[in-house]
Structures are given as C-alpha cells and as structure tokens.
Design a protein around this motif. Structure first.
Motif, PDB file in Angstrom:
ATOM      1  N   ARG A 284     -43.054 -13.612 -12.959  1.00 51.31           N
ATOM      2  CA  ARG A 284     -42.776 -12.362 -13.654  1.00 51.31           C
ATOM      3  C   ARG A 284     -42.535 -11.211 -12.679  1.00 51.31           C
ATOM      4  O   ARG A 284     -41.757 -10.314 -12.942  1.00 51.31           O
ATOM      5  N   LEU A 285     -43.256 -11.263 -11.554  1.00 44.74           N
ATOM      6  CA  LEU A 285     -43.138 -10.192 -10.553  1.00 44.74           C
ATOM      7  C   LEU A 285     -41.716 -10.093 -10.019  1.00 44.74           C
ATOM      8  O   LEU A 285     -41.263  -9.037  -9.606  1.00 44.74           O
ATOM      9  N   VAL A 286     -41.027 -11.238 -10.039  1.00 53.72           N
ATOM     10  CA  VAL A 286     -39.665 -11.263  -9.509  1.00 53.72           C
ATOM     11  C   VAL A 286     -38.789 -10.264 -10.261  1.00 53.72           C
ATOM     12  O   VAL A 286     -37.810  -9.766  -9.711  1.00 53.72           O
ATOM     13  N   ARG A 287     -39.163  -9.973 -11.509  1.00 52.23           N
ATOM     14  CA  ARG A 287     -38.387  -9.035 -12.314  1.00 52.23           C
ATOM     15  C   ARG A 287     -38.235  -7.677 -11.639  1.00 52.23           C
ATOM     16  O   ARG A 287     -37.266  -6.950 -11.848  1.00 52.23           O
ATOM     17  N   LEU A 288     -39.233  -7.295 -10.821  1.00 51.88           N
ATOM     18  CA  LEU A 288     -39.190  -6.016 -10.111  1.00 51.88           C
ATOM     19  C   LEU A 288     -37.896  -5.872  -9.317  1.00 51.88           C
ATOM     20  O   LEU A 288     -37.358  -4.780  -9.163  1.00 51.88           O
ATOM     21  N   VAL A 289     -37.432  -7.019  -8.795  1.00 50.65           N
ATOM     22  CA  VAL A 289     -36.233  -7.025  -7.961  1.00 50.65           C
ATOM     23  C   VAL A 289     -35.057  -6.417  -8.706  1.00 50.65           C
ATOM     24  O   VAL A 289     -34.257  -5.676  -8.145  1.00 50.65           O
ATOM     25  N   ASP A 290     -34.991  -6.726 -10.024  1.00 57.01           N
ATOM     26  CA  ASP A 290     -33.856  -6.264 -10.805  1.00 57.01           C
ATOM     27  C   ASP A 290     -33.855  -4.747 -10.979  1.00 57.01           C
ATOM     28  O   ASP A 290     -32.825  -4.142 -11.260  1.00 57.01           O
ATOM     29  N   SER A 291     -35.020  -4.112 -10.813  1.00 54.24           N
ATOM     30  CA  SER A 291     -35.099  -2.663 -11.011  1.00 54.24           C
ATOM     31  C   SER A 291     -34.523  -1.888  -9.839  1.00 54.24           C
ATOM     32  O   SER A 291     -34.194  -0.714  -9.970  1.00 54.24           O
ATOM     33  N   ILE A 292     -34.415  -2.545  -8.678  1.00 50.78           N
ATOM     34  CA  ILE A 292     -33.940  -1.820  -7.490  1.00 50.78           C
ATOM     35  C   ILE A 292     -32.500  -2.226  -7.230  1.00 50.78           C
ATOM     36  O   ILE A 292     -32.186  -3.395  -7.030  1.00 50.78           O
ATOM     37  N   LYS A 293     -31.634  -1.231  -7.279  1.00 53.42           N
ATOM     38  CA  LYS A 293     -30.198  -1.473  -7.257  1.00 53.42           C
ATOM     39  C   LYS A 293     -29.757  -2.306  -6.056  1.00 53.42           C
ATOM     40  O   LYS A 293     -28.979  -3.244  -6.193  1.00 53.42           O
ATOM     41  N   ARG A 294     -30.280  -1.917  -4.878  1.00 53.96           N
ATOM     42  CA  ARG A 294     -29.874  -2.602  -3.650  1.00 53.96           C
ATOM     43  C   ARG A 294     -30.263  -4.073  -3.682  1.00 53.96           C
ATOM     44  O   ARG A 294     -29.541  -4.930  -3.212  1.00 53.96           O
ATOM     45  N   PHE A 295     -31.465  -4.318  -4.218  1.00 55.65           N
ATOM     46  CA  PHE A 295     -31.954  -5.694  -4.306  1.00 55.65           C
ATOM     47  C   PHE A 295     -31.068  -6.500  -5.252  1.00 55.65           C
ATOM     48  O   PHE A 295     -30.745  -7.636  -4.997  1.00 55.65           O
ATOM     49  N   ARG A 296     -30.690  -5.839  -6.355  1.00 53.12           N
ATOM     50  CA  ARG A 296     -29.868  -6.500  -7.342  1.00 53.12           C
ATOM     51  C   ARG A 296     -28.562  -6.968  -6.706  1.00 53.12           C
ATOM     52  O   ARG A 296     -28.099  -8.080  -6.957  1.00 53.12           O
TER      53      ARG A 296
END
Ligand code: NA
Lengths: 639, 639
Positions: A488-500
């Motif tokens: 579930r924590l991986v979802r955080l990645v989607d919140s940060i544009k650069r990571f996305r």
C-alpha cells in the motif's frame, strides 16, 4: 469477396503484429494461416514449451521425483504438439520457403534430437545403465525458434552482431590479463609471501591468471592485494593500475561496444520493420482495390474498410472506427487511396482511450439523491487536492504502525481502522467517478489500490476468523497480509509527479524487459542443465537439526575447512533445477562468485573453473551489458 | 600597430585554447594578460597547487613527519603565490567582471580561510591545545577554481546539472529500499534466524536498511540471503526481486540519467564554445581590419595575418603557414574577409604532420655506401612484412623465456640475445628511416620501443655489473628490469590491426580521462582529509615480526574477532594520506566495502557508516557513472 477480405485481413494483422511470414495466398492456406495465428493456438504453443521446460523440475535430479515413464510421456506429448504445430506451419507457407528458413530447420533438429535422446535414455535406464539427458540443453532453444519468438530472435541477432567487436576487446583484455599476470609472477612469486590461509602467494602462473580475472570482476578485492600491500606499499601501484585498466576501462569498453552495436542494429531493425509493414499494407490494398471515378484511380471504399477493421480488430467500437475513417478520408470522398490505406495500419495501433461521457449509474437510479447538496459536497471533496494529501498522510502514519509490533493490540486494532479508511477512499472515489472509468484498462493505480486493499481486507478477515475459531494463526497468511499492507505504501509514489514519471518509464520499458527475461531464461536453463550433470549430488545441504554427519562440510570431506563450507554455502548447489537457478543468479550478481567456484572445483576438478568463467563471460560481460544497453536506449527514448 | 597586433594575438589564442576571459583591452592590460597566460606562469600555478596538496604527506598524520613550522612555511609560500596570481588576474580584467565571477570569490574565500585556519591552528598548537586543520578539505577546490581548470569546472557543472534528476531517482530508490526493509523486518524478524556469526538476523529496521543498501551494491551477496534461504527456498524470491529492482534496474537508471544529462549538456557546451570562439575571432578581425578596394570592404592583409600567426604559433613552419594562407585566400587576392579569418582559427588547431622529404643523414655523409646494393637490401628487408612477423615471433619466444626461472643461466644468457635482437631492430629501422621521422612526435610506438629496450639494456648492464663487482643483486633493479622486459610484449598489440584501433581510441580519450582523474583527485582528497580526522590512529598495522601485542586485532581491542581483523585488513586505515587514498580506492571498487565500514564503525560509532555511504553515493553512483558516460560517448564518437 469473403476470400479476398480474409487475405487482406491477414496482411493487415501481419503488419500490425510485425509478423514476417510469407504464407501461401490460396484461400485454404489463408484459412489455415488464420487458425495458425489464433491466440489460443499461440497460447497452447507456449503452454507446451513451458511444460517441456518445467519437466526439469521432475526429472532426475528432481525437485519432486517422479517415475521416468511419467516425464517421458509428458515430453512425448509436448514434442508431438511441437511437431503438429510445425506441420501446420508447413501447410501454411510454400515448401521452398519452409526449407529455407533456418528457424524451421533448428526446430526440426531440436525435436528430432529430443526424440532420439529420449529413446536412448529410456533404453539405457531400462537396461540399468548410466545415461545423460543431453538433449535437455536444447529445450530452451524452442523458445527462440518458435514462430512467435520474434523479439527473442532479434535479441540473439543483436548479440551475434556485437560478438566480433566484443571478441576483439575481449582478446585485448585477456592479453592485458596475461601480461599483468606475468608481471605479478615475477614481482611477487619469489618473495615468499603468504595469503591469509597460509598458502603461497602468486607463485603459479595459471592461478595468477584466474586470480586476476577474478580481480577484474572485483570479487576478490582487496583481499588479493593485502599480502603484497602488507609487504610494501609500492606494490599497490600494480593493483591500482590493473583495476583502472581492466576493471574500469575494459569493462566500460565492453558496455560501449555492446551499446554501440545495439544502437546501430536497432536502427536497422526498425527500418526493416517499417518497410515490411508498408509492403504488407500495399499487398492488402491491392487485394481490396477498385477502380474509381473517370481516372480509374485505385481506391478502397469505406464499406470494405469497415469490414476489414471489424475482422482485424473485433473489439473496436463503432465510434472509434468512424473517427479513424474521418482521419483517413479527410475530404469525405467515401473511399481512400493507397497512401491513406497504408497509414491506417499505424492508426489502428494507436491506443485510444475512449472517455464515454456517460452518466454515473447512481445518477440514473437515484437522480434526486445524487444531485443533492450533500452529494455535490462529496464530489467536491473527493476531487479536492486536500483529499490526496490527507490520504498520503494516512499512508505515512500507517507506515509507522506497520513498523511497530503487530502483536500489540493497539496496532492490530488500528489495522482495522486503516483498512476501513482505505475502503472508504475507494468507495468515495467510485461514488464520484463513473466505475467504468475508474476501472478502465489504463488506470493502473486504481486497479493496484483496489486489489491491494481488498486482498489485505480478505486476508485480515480470514486470519482473525482462524484466530477466533481455534486460536491458531497461520504464519503464511500473516506474511501475505503483511506484504499487501506494505505494498500500500507504494501508492505514495504516485502522489509525487517526478516519481510518477520514472515509474511510467519503467512500465513502458516493461515489454523490452520481458524479452530480456526470456533471453536470460534460455541462457540460465542451458547452464543449469550442464551444471546439474557436472555437479549434482556433490554438495549436500542438511537441515540444521539433521543428525547426519558432515553438516559443517556440506557432506563432502573435500570441502573440509574451505571458505565455501565456512560461509555455509551448502545450499548453493546444482542438486535440482531450482537451486541451480539460484546459484546462477548469485553468479550473475558476481560477488563471491570465486568462492562458489572454489567450492565446485574442490569437489570436482580445477577445470570446473571453465564452466564458471564461461558463465561470467556470457552472462555478465555480454548479457548484462545488453540489458544496460536496453535500458539506456529505452530511457533516452522515453524519459 | 604592435599594440593592435598584440590584442589580436590575444583574441586568437584565447579562441584557440577556449579561454573565456573578458580582459581589459588597454595596451598595458593586454601585455599583463599575455604574461598571465604564459606557459611558465601556468605551470608555476600548478606546481604550487600540487605542492599545497602534497603537504598532506608531511602534515600530521604524516607519511614523513616534519615540524609544523616547515609545513606552515611551505603553505604560506603557496598561499602567497595564489594571492599574487589572483592580484595579477585582477589587474587584467575589469573590476566589475572580477567581482562577478564566482570562481574568483571562491578562490579568495579558500585562500583567506586557509590563512585563518593556519593561524588558529598554529596558535592552538603553540599553546598546547588540540586543533583540527579543517581548511585542508578546501585545498583541492583550488584546482577547480583556478583559471586553467576549465575542463574540471565543466565536469563539475555537468554533475551539478545531472544532480536534480539523479536525486529523484535516488529518492525513489531509497523509498524502495525502505519498503523492502519493512517487508524484510516482518518476514524474517520473528523467525529467530541467525547469521553465520550467531547474531540475530533482520531484527533491527535500521540495520536491515543498511544491509539492503549493501546488497544493492552486491557486496554482501549471497551471504545476506543464506540464513533466509536455508530456512525456506521461497524467501529467495524476496532477494531476487530486490536485486532485480534495486541492483539492476535502479543502477542502470542512474547510468541512464547521468548519460542522458551528460549528452544533453555536452551538446550545449560545445555549442557555447563554438559561439565564443567565433566571437573572439570577430573581435580579432575588427582589430586588424582595413578598408580595401572601391567598395571599402573590410579585409585583413596577408602581411598582417603572417605577423599574427607568428605570434600565436611561434613554432609553425613557413611552409605550413603558406599552406594555411593558400587555403584561406583561395582566389589569391592577398587579403581575406571576415569569414575566412574566422575559419583560420580552426585551421590553426589542426595538427599537420609535416613529412619533410629530406634525405637520410647517412646519405649526406656516405652517399656511396648508403646507396650500395647491400644497403638497399637492408632497406628492402626492414620494410618487408616478414620483418614484422619475425620480430613478433621473437617477442612470443621471449614471452616464454620471461615465464621461465631467471636464475637458470640459459635463461639469463638468452636475455642478452633478446636485448641484442631488439637493439638490432631499432638500429636497422633507424638505418632505413630518417631518424627525425622515426622519432617524430606522433610516432608513439617507436618512442615506446626505444625507451623500453634502452631502459631494459641499461638495467641489465647495471645489474650484471653489480653482480660481478660484489656478488650482490638488487631486487629493486631486477624488478624494474623485469617490468621493462614484460612491457616489450605490449608491442605485439601494435601488430594486430583491430587491437591498434582499440588502443588508438584509448589514446584519443586520454585527455578526457585526465580531466576525470583530476575530478577523482578532488573528491578523494576531501574524503581523505575528513577520514583522517575521524579515524586516524584508531586502526594500527604492525609488521608481521613485530613484538607489540594486538597484531591480530589491529592494535585495537574493539576489533577482536571482527571480520575486518580476521581478513587482515589492518593496513587499510586512515593513518596517513597515502593509506587513506588506498582505502578510498578499495571503497570505489565496492567489493568488501561493508567489511571495511564495519571495521571503522567498530572502532568509532555506528554513525561512521554515514561517511562510507556518502562516499559510495558520491563516487560510485555519481562519479563512476559519469566516467562510464565519458567513455561511452567518447567511444561512440571515436570508434
Ligand atoms: Na562485489
């Protein structure tokens, strides 16, 4: 009419999937060809290939031992299926084309040899003799020579093309290793130095060559240098020079050569693909063309085009098809020329995300409630940026809770709270968005979220049911629930544009990595088969509580006191295909590969090093560099 | 006239050497500027910088201990020289330009801080207090901020530009490590597994993060996996996934990001350089221009151009200059326009190898002998392909002899034979070719051969003289002679065309590697200074025959029983700048870096890991990738 449409469909779908098969154009052959390319047939081929490869799990040395007649029967079924597939293929394409294609010859060769080997092996075993299933190394080559293995063949071709240049650099590199070894022999050999385990240091030329090869891979640094360094600080110059020249310069050279070739070759391949695709579209056009107007211009009518598209892409929506036509026939003539027709191939490949502006199902059912002020507020809230931030904060807090001890009742109860919050999020989103849009095919993160949360919820419920029922907690279920919780924590990645952006690049290069995975599978499988024949049973692993003697030297007295045994590497053996693959993976990672090698040479012969050095050259020097070249190029294109 | 010529000369040579200095154009400033750019001045600056850096050898902790007053005096001289150089620079360029340039500010900053630090340290030491020479970390930055450090500044700029993108990937990578660590903690923490040295396995989150960071560098593979693997084969999935994601994918991503940025930035830099060069040539033209003909076209006469070229390139031959002019003034007008003038900059940079078709000196002295049939035969023989083959064969036989025991009289006598043969080769070649051509500047292999053979001859003579005189053989001389002997084998490389191409590529990318060497020096120096302050004296090395206790634990009881001590890594310490550099090199090679780290954390504190992880990030993730990007790009351009 139906026949010419069938033929055109075949040409267009060949162009779409980059198939390069010169099939017979007789109506019967075309029908057979359509069957040949049917997804069920293709899937079946892969099922049989995988079954055939998976036989290694059951064959001696086996993970799950099974009688020979069982594995032989499965193999005969697989080989018969391959034969049938090949016969089917032979009926589709003209005879002279069939026999000219090296991949067919290879295929026949592999299947025939497998049958022969199977017969001999069966006979030998029946008579009680020793036999080797040598044809097993050929099995993964079916993956390469099957009609569908286009990408994989391309990867192998790109290796073959890079090979001459790689070998020049490799010979120069080996020359450098040999010269450095000679210097080492003369500098250190007569000084009576000792290694850490008390053996003489750098006194045998061939040992030095091997040690310096290992140093190039960095695996014995700095240990190999220490005796000389302890003797005199000036000797470090030798090692520094060696590492700069061989580890850094030559290894970068290998990457550069591979990358250079890969790039050059890729360009040529893409050029060829585009050319072949255009050629096929022209053939399709010539099948469907009609003379039109006074000039007798050759055109294809909208009606025919519609029929064609329906056959090529049965799932395409009418709106999408109309859109494509309007792009092609921009002057609204009702028919298109050759140029536009050829273009339609690329247009058909484009993934169009059809956003149907349909009303939310709840609006249809309960229009009054769904349009109320409270409902509008929920809509507004869910779409607000704060909603995302709040849930990011919840995930962060959740991360801390995950790190805490789950046997603490506060923590385990909090988990229910978190699950409720995540379910609420999904429900709210589904309320605000049309579920058909929310679960559209390209909505990766929505699918990810839902699957993770629902799985975690189910797991937690099952676990607590088990606990209440019998006071019993399954460690396996807990582990799985736990992994879902962390994911579930991986979802955080989607919140940060650069990571996305980075993740999207990764997702885009996925298919390329898949081809690479097949490549690695082929090479691993071959080395695993050879490795098992060479080393099976030589090194044993005993469970810690085992009463059998020899646990501290892996059941082989030859390993007494070796680093291999001391580091407890006993489970790194070639006693079945799974552990072989794990050993090969460890060898790919390179670290400690000389220790693994030393273990296997200790129980066999020093020449076993050839197997490990060969593996290093093939996998690390060639394939890993190809992988990096893959990623470099994909990254430069995508990012 | 002389003044304008001076000014034009400055512009042209600035364009040639890509200097980007906005100097004052007053005659006095131009003369000062010419002096500023004089090669002796530039060399002096580097001598002082190297002296200043080399002080670390003499300062505490020293390789050669020297009183503080001596090192302080040398440092004051160096700092004064830097100040003088900066004052000189300030007089050359306008005031406002001087103060706007960050490199000048940095330079003043570094020199001032060094003075302050030196004073404080001297005072503290005089008063008997403890002091730290913290300004020593600034020293290597002088290399970057000196006017001549253009290439190095460019390299640092390219790192700075790549930094944002690298950091996004790095943060995502760290996020992945943290998530994997959390999974590891929950999967393995409660199972009571033990590592090979009996400590608990994966029970502390921060230890797991460090262990998995080390696993990403591959340094603790497969050891870190073994306890989990021994427990259950399914746990290997975790490690395989981790390695695929973090070691392979992320590490390739780092290379891709660095390479991508490097390429983008390089293009921009080259564009800027070309623009600046053209601008300077235009300035030079406008200084020398005269109105010409009826149209009053602005031109530069041949006479002026000749004077200019003489000043810019004093060593250029008249023939070469005439050739260049004839290229520029292709219509033989006797004067050239702006376009041709600007072009002359690039023409001047081209290395023209002037093959003077002069007669062999021996032909002038003894024409009759040199033209005799025997002499002609020698000419023919030396130029024949067989001559090369014969000498390649001799080298191969020599290689075998080198491998044999040199104390065998046959082998040592054969060496005289080989030396004679090599000398004969050189003499024959000199007889057949003009010595001035043979020893031309670009004849790398001729120089190489001659130096190697003559040095080996001298060494062998000295050695045998020593032996006959006192029966004494110097091991050092033998070593050196031996290395020269082996280096001769390298000549074989030149005989194989493909190898020659690779070596030529290497030679061509030499200057780039030199810049990279400076970059590495700067980073190593800074880390060495910090490392020495943190770890000096904590780990001791005792000679094998030393009677002092604690040899087996590097003189520090905290290291008793650690892997660091067991592997005999005691000499890997920060007790002086040379051993610091060697430790840093070992850390760059990565293998066993966690063992080195464990040693230094054992004798200090676990937070010392920060130093080593930081070093890994800076050197391995950033700089080594920049190096590979350097080589990749250089290779793609050159090969
Ligand atoms: Na390693």
């Amino acid at each position: 009419m139906a026949e010419s449409l069938n033929l055109a469909t075949v040409y267009v779908s060949d162009a779409q999937y980059n198939r390069n098969i010169f099939f017979d154009t007789s109506p019967q052959a075309v029908r057979l060809y359509l069957l040949y390319n049917h997804w069920i047939m293709q899937m079946l081929v892969y099922v049989f290939i995988i079954t055939n490869l998976a036989l290694a799990l059951l064959e001696d040395p086996a993970v799950v031992p099974v009688p020979i007649w069982a594995t032989s029967t499965i193999e005969i079924i697989c080989l018969s299926a391959f034969t049938a597939r090949l016969v089917h293929y032979a009926k589709v394409i003209p005879k002279e084309k069939f026999w000219k294609d090296p991949k067919n010859i290879c295929f026949i060769f592999i299947v025939t040899l497998s049958f022969i080997d199977l017969t001999i092996y069966g006979a030998l075993k029946a008579a009680g003799y020793f036999g080797v299933r040598w044809s097993r190394v050929l099995r993964p080559l079916l993956l390469v020579n099957v009609t569908e293995g286009r990408q994989l063949r391309r990867a192998f071709r790109s290796i073959r093309n890079a090979l001459p240049q790689i070998s020049y650099v490799f010979f120069l590199f080996m020359f450098s290793v040999l010269v450095f070894s000679l210097i080492a022999l003369k500098l250190f050999g007569k000084r009576g130095l000792l290694t850490i385990d008390g053996s003489s240091y750098f006194t045998d030329y061939f040992e030095i060559v091997f040690d310096l090869y290992v140093l190039m891979t960095t695996a014995n640094s700095p240990d190999i240098m220490m005796p000389a360094y302890n003797y005199s600080i000036f000797f470090t110059i030798f090692f520094i020079l060696y590492i700069v020249v061989n580890t850094y310069t030559f290894m970068s050279f290998f990457l550069a050569v591979v990358y250079n070739n890969y790039k050059k070759y890729l360009k040529e391949e893409v050029r060829q693909l585009v050319k072949a695709r255009r050629f096929k579209m022209c053939r399709a056009f010539s099948v469907l063309q009609e003379a039109w107007g006074e000039g007798g211009e050759l055109m294809v009518s909208q009606a025919k085009w519609n029929l064609l598209v329906k056959l090529v892409k049965p799932n395409i929506s009418i709106a999408h098809r109309e859109l494509l036509w309007s792009v092609l026939d921009d002057q609204k003539k009702g028919h298109i020329g050759k140029l536009a027709f050829v273009q339609s191939c690329d247009l058909l490949s484009i993934q169009v995300i059809t956003v149907r502006s349909q009303a939310h199902p709840l609006l249809n059912c309960f229009p009054f409630v769904y349009n109320s002020a409270a409902s509008r507020f929920i809509h507004h809230m869910v779409r607000h940026r704060m909603f995302v931030y709040v849930y990011d904060a919840i995930i962060l807090i959740n991360a801390v809770f995950i790190g805490l001890d789950e046997e603490n009742p506060v923590v385990s109860n909090a988990e229910w709270g978190f699950l409720a919050l995540y379910m609420l999020e999904i429900i709210l989103k589904l309320y605000a968005t049309d579920p058909r849009l929310f679960f559209a095919r390209h909505q990766f993160w929505n699918w990810f979220d839902t699957i993770i949360v629902v799985s975690a919820l189910l797991g937690t419920i099952i676990n607590s049911a088990l606990k209440h029922a019998g006071g019993y907690t399954s460690r396996q279920i807990l582990d799985i629930v736990f992994i879902f919780r962390v994911l579930r924590l991986v979802r955080l990645v989607d919140s940060i544009k650069r990571f996305r952006a980075i993740i999207n690049t990764l997702i885009k290069i996925g298919p390329t990595i898949l081809t690479f995975g097949q490549l690695i599978l082929v090479v691993y499988y071959i080395f695993a088969m050879v490795g098992m024949e060479l080393f099976k049973g030589k090194i044993q692993y005993f469970e810690p509580n085992s009463t059998r003697p020899g646990q501290e030297y892996c059941g082989n007295p030859l390993l007494k006191g070796t680093t291999f045994a001391k580091l407890n590497y006993c489970k790194n053996n070639f006693n079945n295909v799974v552990s072989s693959f794990i050993v090969l993976l460890e060898l790919t990672v390179v670290n400690q590969w000389h220790v693994l090698t030393s273990g296997f040479t200790a129980v066999t012969h020093v020449s076993a090093r050839i197997f490990f050095v060969l593996f290093h050259i093939v996998v690390v020097i060639i394939i890993i560099n190809i992988f990096i070249a893959f990623i470099l190029e994909a990254f430069l294109v995508e990012y």
